[in-house]
Structures are given as structure tokens and as C-alpha cells.
Design an enzyme around this catalytic site. Sequence first.
Site, PDB file in Angstrom:
ATOM      1  N   GLY A  78       3.157   0.645   5.486  1.00  0.00           N
ATOM      2  CA  GLY A  78       2.545  -0.102   6.584  1.00  0.00           C
ATOM      3  C   GLY A  78       2.910  -1.557   6.447  1.00  0.00           C
ATOM      4  O   GLY A  78       2.391  -2.234   5.586  1.00  0.00           O
ATOM      5  N   HIS A  79       3.857  -1.995   7.240  1.00  0.00           N
ATOM      6  CA  HIS A  79       4.232  -3.400   7.182  1.00  0.00           C
ATOM      7  C   HIS A  79       3.485  -4.156   8.269  1.00  0.00           C
ATOM      8  O   HIS A  79       3.585  -3.810   9.432  1.00  0.00           O
ATOM      9  CB  HIS A  79       5.731  -3.565   7.431  1.00  0.00           C
ATOM     10  CG  HIS A  79       6.561  -3.197   6.234  1.00  0.00           C
ATOM     11  ND1 HIS A  79       6.107  -3.328   4.947  1.00  0.00           N
ATOM     12  CD2 HIS A  79       7.819  -2.739   6.147  1.00  0.00           C
ATOM     13  CE1 HIS A  79       7.059  -2.941   4.124  1.00  0.00           C
ATOM     14  NE2 HIS A  79       8.100  -2.571   4.823  1.00  0.00           N
TER      15      HIS A  79
ATOM     16  N   GLN B 265       6.708   0.931  -0.283  1.00  0.00           N
ATOM     17  CA  GLN B 265       5.862   1.064  -1.484  1.00  0.00           C
ATOM     18  C   GLN B 265       6.333   0.078  -2.565  1.00  0.00           C
ATOM     19  O   GLN B 265       6.769  -1.003  -2.213  1.00  0.00           O
ATOM     20  CB  GLN B 265       5.841   2.506  -2.008  1.00  0.00           C
ATOM     21  CG  GLN B 265       5.087   3.472  -1.090  1.00  0.00           C
ATOM     22  CD  GLN B 265       5.965   4.133  -0.051  1.00  0.00           C
ATOM     23  OE1 GLN B 265       7.079   4.499  -0.324  1.00  0.00           O
ATOM     24  NE2 GLN B 265       5.461   4.301   1.143  1.00  0.00           N
TER      25      GLN B 265
ATOM     26  N   ASP C 266       2.337  -2.909  -1.081  1.00  0.00           N
ATOM     27  CA  ASP C 266       1.537  -3.893  -0.328  1.00  0.00           C
ATOM     28  C   ASP C 266       1.740  -5.324  -0.814  1.00  0.00           C
ATOM     29  O   ASP C 266       0.849  -6.154  -0.720  1.00  0.00           O
ATOM     30  CB  ASP C 266       0.020  -3.569  -0.400  1.00  0.00           C
ATOM     31  CG  ASP C 266      -0.268  -2.126  -0.058  1.00  0.00           C
ATOM     32  OD1 ASP C 266       0.287  -1.658   0.947  1.00  0.00           O
ATOM     33  OD2 ASP C 266      -1.032  -1.465  -0.789  1.00  0.00           O
TER      34      ASP C 266
ATOM     35  N   LYS D 179       5.938  -7.254   1.542  1.00  0.00           N
ATOM     36  CA  LYS D 179       7.379  -7.089   1.823  1.00  0.00           C
ATOM     37  C   LYS D 179       7.669  -7.286   3.299  1.00  0.00           C
ATOM     38  O   LYS D 179       8.694  -7.836   3.670  1.00  0.00           O
ATOM     39  CB  LYS D 179       7.848  -5.685   1.408  1.00  0.00           C
ATOM     40  CG  LYS D 179       7.716  -5.402  -0.062  1.00  0.00           C
ATOM     41  CD  LYS D 179       8.123  -3.981  -0.377  1.00  0.00           C
ATOM     42  CE  LYS D 179       7.208  -2.933   0.213  1.00  0.00           C
ATOM     43  NZ  LYS D 179       5.809  -2.949  -0.254  1.00  0.00           N
TER      44      LYS D 179
HETATM   45  P1  GDP Z   1       3.759  -4.752   2.677  1.00  0.00           P
HETATM   46  O1  GDP Z   1       3.562  -3.313   2.927  1.00  0.00           O
HETATM   47  O2  GDP Z   1       4.348  -5.025   1.334  1.00  0.00           O
HETATM   48  O3  GDP Z   1       4.499  -5.442   3.778  1.00  0.00           O
HETATM   49  O4  GDP Z   1       2.335  -5.411   2.627  1.00  0.00           O
HETATM   50  P2  GDP Z   1       1.203  -5.380   3.745  1.00  0.00           P
HETATM   51  O5  GDP Z   1       1.792  -5.707   5.053  1.00  0.00           O
HETATM   52  O6  GDP Z   1       0.374  -4.166   3.624  1.00  0.00           O
HETATM   53  O7  GDP Z   1       0.298  -6.525   3.216  1.00  0.00           O
HETATM   54  C1  GDP Z   1       0.631  -7.768   3.379  1.00  0.00           C
HETATM   55  C2  GDP Z   1      -0.502  -8.467   4.118  1.00  0.00           C
HETATM   56  O8  GDP Z   1      -0.629  -9.734   3.601  1.00  0.00           O
HETATM   57  C3  GDP Z   1      -0.225  -8.642   5.586  1.00  0.00           C
HETATM   58  O9  GDP Z   1      -1.419  -8.638   6.298  1.00  0.00           O
HETATM   59  C4  GDP Z   1       0.423 -10.006   5.640  1.00  0.00           C
HETATM   60  O10 GDP Z   1       0.302 -10.648   6.866  1.00  0.00           O
HETATM   61  C5  GDP Z   1      -0.317 -10.709   4.571  1.00  0.00           C
HETATM   62  N1  GDP Z   1       0.443 -11.739   3.863  1.00  0.00           N
HETATM   63  C6  GDP Z   1       1.748 -11.691   3.496  1.00  0.00           C
HETATM   64  N2  GDP Z   1       2.062 -12.797   2.811  1.00  0.00           N
HETATM   65  C7  GDP Z   1       0.929 -13.550   2.729  1.00  0.00           C
HETATM   66  C8  GDP Z   1       0.597 -14.786   2.100  1.00  0.00           C
HETATM   67  O11 GDP Z   1       1.420 -15.425   1.468  1.00  0.00           O
HETATM   68  N3  GDP Z   1      -0.694 -15.193   2.198  1.00  0.00           N
HETATM   69  C9  GDP Z   1      -1.639 -14.503   2.865  1.00  0.00           C
HETATM   70  N4  GDP Z   1      -2.879 -14.980   2.903  1.00  0.00           N
HETATM   71  N5  GDP Z   1      -1.374 -13.323   3.469  1.00  0.00           N
HETATM   72  C10 GDP Z   1      -0.108 -12.864   3.392  1.00  0.00           C
END
Ligand code: GDP
Length: 438
Positions: free
Chosen positions: A41-42, A221, A14, A17
Site C-alpha cells: 500500500g503506497h 514490503q 511501510d 517507499k
Molecule cells: P510505503 O508502503 O513504504 O510506501 O509506506 P506507506 O505509504 O505505508 O507509509 C508511509 C506513510 O508515511 C504515508 O502516509 C506517507 O505519506 C507518510 N510519510 C512518508 N514520508 C514521511 C515523512 O518523512 N514524514 C511524515 N510525517 N510522513 C511521511
Amino acid sequence: MGMNIAVLGAQWGDEGKGKIVDLLTPHFGIVARYQGGHNAGHTVYVNGRKFVLHLIPSGILHEGVRCVIGNGVVVDPQALFAEIEELARLGIEVGDRLLVSEKAHLILPYHRELDVLSEARRGERKIGTTSRGIGPAYEDKIGRRGIRVCDLVDTRALADEVRENVNARNQIIRDSKMEWQTVYEQLLAHGARLRPWTGDVSLALHDAMRQGRRILFEGAQGAMLDIDHGTYPYVTSSNASIGGACTGLGIPPRAVHGVLGVAKAYTTRVGEGPLPTELLGDLGERLRESGQEYGASTGRPRRCGWYDAVAVRYAVRVNGIDALALTKLDVLDGLEAIDICTGYRVGDRTIDTFPADLNTVGPCTPVYESWPGWTAPTRGVCRYDDLPDEARRYIARLEEVSGVPVAVISTGSDRAETIIRDDSIAARWFPAASVHLA
Ligand code: GDP
């Protein structure tokens, strides 16, 4: 020969990515996923619209980009079809831009049941899985009784396999008897529907590389959830770390020219298992609320804590991370002081690498440095020089203690809310990336 880059999580998943991969995709012809299942879950926001992708790489949102699901991924055909339909509803046609490895193992209906059962049996020691059958599907793969995408073609052999497997599972799952014929017929239908998208991924990637197309290897992950190098047993069932890219796609190590680790400016983890810098009080709640730290797949609240440089340093070493993409810096806006964990104290010793034995991690106390926070917001800042001094100092310290430069900084969830540092390796990997942002 184009430069191929792997993007993987340097913490417990999370890390954001999805956004980073989405941002970098225009520089690549192919995005390839190498492990995990639809537990990932992206979340990606494009022009204010929210997309949550679980199985198909988010590269699919970009016209002309091919997306690959490698043999290291476990595929739930129903979840895959649902995602294809959802994309179509949003106006995105997958068409011939998707390739699923014929060697990928399938998640079958009884894998989901086994997942729930195995968690219930663990009781207090439960892993906190997403209950999607990912773990049991990998168990069958290693147990050499898994059913692969290519097995859906030979109907006779498939019938035997399914009968044997379902009957064996019915011995374990006693209160829900599954009919093997039902599973078999469903699989035949899935097989017919899947066929246009399946093929030899290793060969396709090899050919693409020969033609000079660039590949982005997308990890799901995070490094600390890797089955071998993570906080076992509180891990995912696959190799989320860099080795997984080779085994999960059928590519040689020399095909990976760079590794970008994605790390949040703090730490989170969902599910059970050690999280040394966890903040249980108001501060943890503050991070969870401003960072919207709820699982994209399950909606579960994530546990939050300070940046753990021990864990990131470990991920840097294990994965050969060349540079970090630091995300969610804006979530720290307005905090008076920000701590960084640089080591763990165990009894009268300080250790600075992540221990294998969770009995050591459990009683350890993080060693913190406290850094001043900033008052001016970093939210949406897209030039490094426009960041408050304190934020730049914080980043500089993270670089020192993590042992690797921070090349990309994310200051919001939108593509445009990103800094790609001019003098960094990322500027070489993604020339004119800042032009793309504008
Ligand atoms: P992933 O699985 O690594 O892609 O992570 P997730 O998608 O579960 O979590 C990332 C969340 O953080 C998403 O809702 C993104 O839109 C949000 N996000 C990503 N980068 C940033 C950031 O720099 N600032 C903020 N506030 N939210 C972010």
C-alpha cells in the site's frame, strides 16, 4: 546507458517507499515492480491529494512514465481493474503506459479463501497476512499449478486447469463450494480486458535499456519480510530483497546500477513476528500517533519501536544497499531522548547481525545508545544545514551504525519535504533533483 536504481525497504515494510519512489520517478522513463501483490500500500500525497496504490507502481501518477508489473508479482485482475478505474476517476489515464508480464501469476477467488483458512488454522501462530490471497497464489506458483496471465488465451487448456484447481480447492475449503465454470468464465472476461496491457516484460525492459531509458526497480514490503532473508515464517511470500528484481522481471544483475534502501528514522512492523526494539508503552503510542502508523492496505495499527541498526545493517549487506533514504525524521520531533539499537544481547553474548532462528531473536534484549532529541521542528525542512544540530548528529550516528550513508532525508509526507544531500551518491544518481523539488 541510463543508470537504473532499485528502491527497496530496509526494514519491515511501510518505510515510506511510496513517497521516495514518487519523488525520484521524474528521473526515470520506467518504474517496474518485481514482487508482491496488492497487499502493498503506497500512500502518496500530490498537491494535498491522497493516492493509495496497491498494485500499479506510483510512477503512473507521472505523465509519460511507463509502469511495469513483473512476472514476480501476483496479480488479482479485479484489484488491478479497480485501481485503473480509481485512477481514471482522479483524472489519470493509464492508457498504454502499463505493461503486465504475461508470466505473472494470477490471484484467483479461492486464494483469498485459502488465505483466511490458513490463518485461522495457525491460530496463535498466525502470520498476520492481509488476507488477499497473495500467499496461496505463490504457493500454487511454486507447486506448479498456478495460472498465469498468458494462460488466459488458450481457452481449452484454461478450462481444464481451472476445473482441476477449483475441484482440488473444494476438497480443502469444504464449507464454500465454488463452481469451476463461474471462475472460468470470470477469468475469460478478465483475460479479454487484460490483453491490451500484457506482454513480454523482460524484452520490453531490455529494449528500453538499449534505448538508454532509465528504470527504477520498485520493491514492495521490506528486506526483513523477504521470504528467504526475513524473519521466517513471519514474512511475505516473495523476495522483497534485491534478488527479486532480477527473477521478478527477467533482467540480469548488471542492469541494477545502484540500490537505495528506504528506512524510517525509527522502526515499525505490522502483523506478527519479532520486532526486537518494539516499544509497548506510551512511547510506542506516541510514535504511532505522530507517525500515523496505521496500515495503508488494512488500517491495522503498526507496532512501533526505536531504530534497529542490526536489522538495517543486515538489510544493507544482503541487498548491497549503497545509500539510505531516511524517512519520517519529523516524527521524532520533540522527543527528549532517542535510542538507537546497535546490537542484541542474548544471555551473556552480544550479537550484531540478525539471527536466523527466531528462538534466538525472541529472548534477545536490544543494546541501546541514547541520543539527545531536538526541540526545533524538522518537519518540512528541505536543507540539511537547516536541521537542528541534534538531528544531524542522530543521522550521522545512524550512518555509522548502519554502515551506509544517508543520502536522502524525508521530513514530511509531501514531495517538497525532502532533503537530497549534495555530496551524496543520490546527487549523482539524480542530478538536479533538488531543482526538481523547488
Ligand atoms: P510505503 O508502503 O513504504 O510506501 O509506506 P506507506 O505509504 O505505508 O507509509 C508511509 C506513510 O508515511 C504515508 O502516509 C506517507 O505519506 C507518510 N510519510 C512518508 N514520508 C514521511 C515523512 O518523512 N514524514 C511524515 N510525517 N510522513 C511521511
